[in-house]
Design a protein around this motif. Structure first.
Motif, PDB file in Angstrom:
ATOM      1  N   LEU A  99      18.581  36.730 103.420  1.00  0.00           N
ATOM      2  CA  LEU A  99      18.857  36.146 104.906  1.00  0.00           C
ATOM      3  C   LEU A  99      18.194  34.859 104.919  1.00  0.00           C
ATOM      4  O   LEU A  99      18.702  34.027 105.456  1.00  0.00           O
TER       5      LEU A  99
ATOM      6  N   PHE B 291      20.403  31.484 105.905  1.00  0.00           N
ATOM      7  CA  PHE B 291      19.839  30.753 107.119  1.00  0.00           C
ATOM      8  C   PHE B 291      19.717  29.153 106.465  1.00  0.00           C
ATOM      9  O   PHE B 291      19.900  28.288 107.237  1.00  0.00           O
TER      10      PHE B 291
ATOM     11  N   GLU C 263      22.839  27.484 105.800  1.00  0.00           N
ATOM     12  CA  GLU C 263      23.587  27.266 107.442  1.00  0.00           C
ATOM     13  C   GLU C 263      22.934  26.138 107.881  1.00  0.00           C
ATOM     14  O   GLU C 263      23.565  25.273 108.441  1.00  0.00           O
TER      15      GLU C 263
ATOM     16  N   ARG D 278      22.342  25.766 113.188  1.00  0.00           N
ATOM     17  CA  ARG D 278      22.337  27.299 112.786  1.00  0.00           C
ATOM     18  C   ARG D 278      22.853  28.095 113.967  1.00  0.00           C
ATOM     19  O   ARG D 278      22.037  27.854 115.334  1.00  0.00           O
TER      20      ARG D 278
ATOM     21  N   GLN E 267      21.648  34.661 116.087  1.00  0.00           N
ATOM     22  CA  GLN E 267      22.426  36.163 115.482  1.00  0.00           C
ATOM     23  C   GLN E 267      21.534  37.265 116.280  1.00  0.00           C
ATOM     24  O   GLN E 267      20.376  37.250 116.700  1.00  0.00           O
ATOM     25  N   GLY E 268      22.308  38.168 116.836  1.00  0.00           N
ATOM     26  CA  GLY E 268      21.750  39.194 117.494  1.00  0.00           C
ATOM     27  C   GLY E 268      21.725  40.350 116.386  1.00  0.00           C
ATOM     28  O   GLY E 268      21.932  40.349 115.407  1.00  0.00           O
ATOM     29  N   TRP E 269      21.318  41.434 116.974  1.00  0.00           N
ATOM     30  CA  TRP E 269      21.060  42.597 115.987  1.00  0.00           C
ATOM     31  C   TRP E 269      22.178  43.245 115.293  1.00  0.00           C
ATOM     32  O   TRP E 269      22.156  43.809 114.298  1.00  0.00           O
ATOM     33  N   GLU E 270      23.412  42.887 115.932  1.00  0.00           N
ATOM     34  CA  GLU E 270      24.878  43.219 115.091  1.00  0.00           C
ATOM     35  C   GLU E 270      24.842  42.545 113.719  1.00  0.00           C
ATOM     36  O   GLU E 270      25.290  43.237 112.931  1.00  0.00           O
ATOM     37  N   PHE E 271      24.471  41.152 114.005  1.00  0.00           N
ATOM     38  CA  PHE E 271      24.453  40.626 112.654  1.00  0.00           C
ATOM     39  C   PHE E 271      23.656  41.186 111.649  1.00  0.00           C
ATOM     40  O   PHE E 271      24.013  41.536 110.155  1.00  0.00           O
ATOM     41  N   TYR E 272      22.309  41.484 111.872  1.00  0.00           N
ATOM     42  CA  TYR E 272      21.541  41.952 111.018  1.00  0.00           C
ATOM     43  C   TYR E 272      21.718  43.484 110.457  1.00  0.00           C
ATOM     44  O   TYR E 272      21.826  43.693 109.301  1.00  0.00           O
TER      45      TYR E 272
ATOM     46  N   ALA F 292      24.961  44.678 110.238  1.00  0.00           N
ATOM     47  CA  ALA F 292      26.072  44.385 109.595  1.00  0.00           C
ATOM     48  C   ALA F 292      25.640  43.705 108.027  1.00  0.00           C
ATOM     49  O   ALA F 292      26.173  44.334 106.882  1.00  0.00           O
ATOM     50  N   THR F 293      24.915  42.703 107.980  1.00  0.00           N
ATOM     51  CA  THR F 293      24.442  42.388 106.853  1.00  0.00           C
ATOM     52  C   THR F 293      23.486  43.319 105.991  1.00  0.00           C
ATOM     53  O   THR F 293      23.502  43.414 104.753  1.00  0.00           O
TER      54      THR F 293
END
Length: 107
Positions: free
Chosen positions: A54, A58, A61, A67, A70-75, A77-78
């Motif tokens: 990560l 970052f 990026e 940059r 990012q929300g919790w969905e990004f973390y 998914a990764t």
């Protein structure tokens, strides 16, 4: 470096980093060699490698431009992608048949 090269670089590094805990017997890649390393250590190393990847993503990026937040969905998914990339190492370490384990010692 353009954006597509950076994306493929991060994916290739993530594939390498996700499998490294399963192919290495050293604690955190630099510690003393253990025989065998426990599953807890491997999972801890996997989470730490995810954090390192990560940070690399970052950094790339930020190098290429602004940059994005990012929300919790990004973390989530990764994290799931990183676990998927770790599956070859997990299969090699825990699910493959070992010749020593499956050989019958008769005599």
């Amino acid at each position: 470096m353009n954006q597509s090269i950076a994306v493929w670089l991060v994916v290739a590094l993530a594939l390498f980093a996700a499998n490294l805990p399963f192919f290495n017997e050293r604690l955190l890649l630099i510690g003393p060699r253990r025989q065998p390393k426990s599953v807890i250590w491997r999972l801890l190393e996997l989470v730490l490698m995810w954090g390192v990847m990560l940070a690399c993503g970052f950094a790339l990026e930020s190098y290429l431009g602004q940059r994005a937040p990012q929300g919790w969905e990004f973390y989530a998914a990764t994290g799931c992608l990183f676990l998927t990339l770790a599956s070859p190492g997990f299969v090699w370490r825990y699910l493959r048949k070992s010749v020593e384990r499956d050989t019958l010692h008769v005599g």
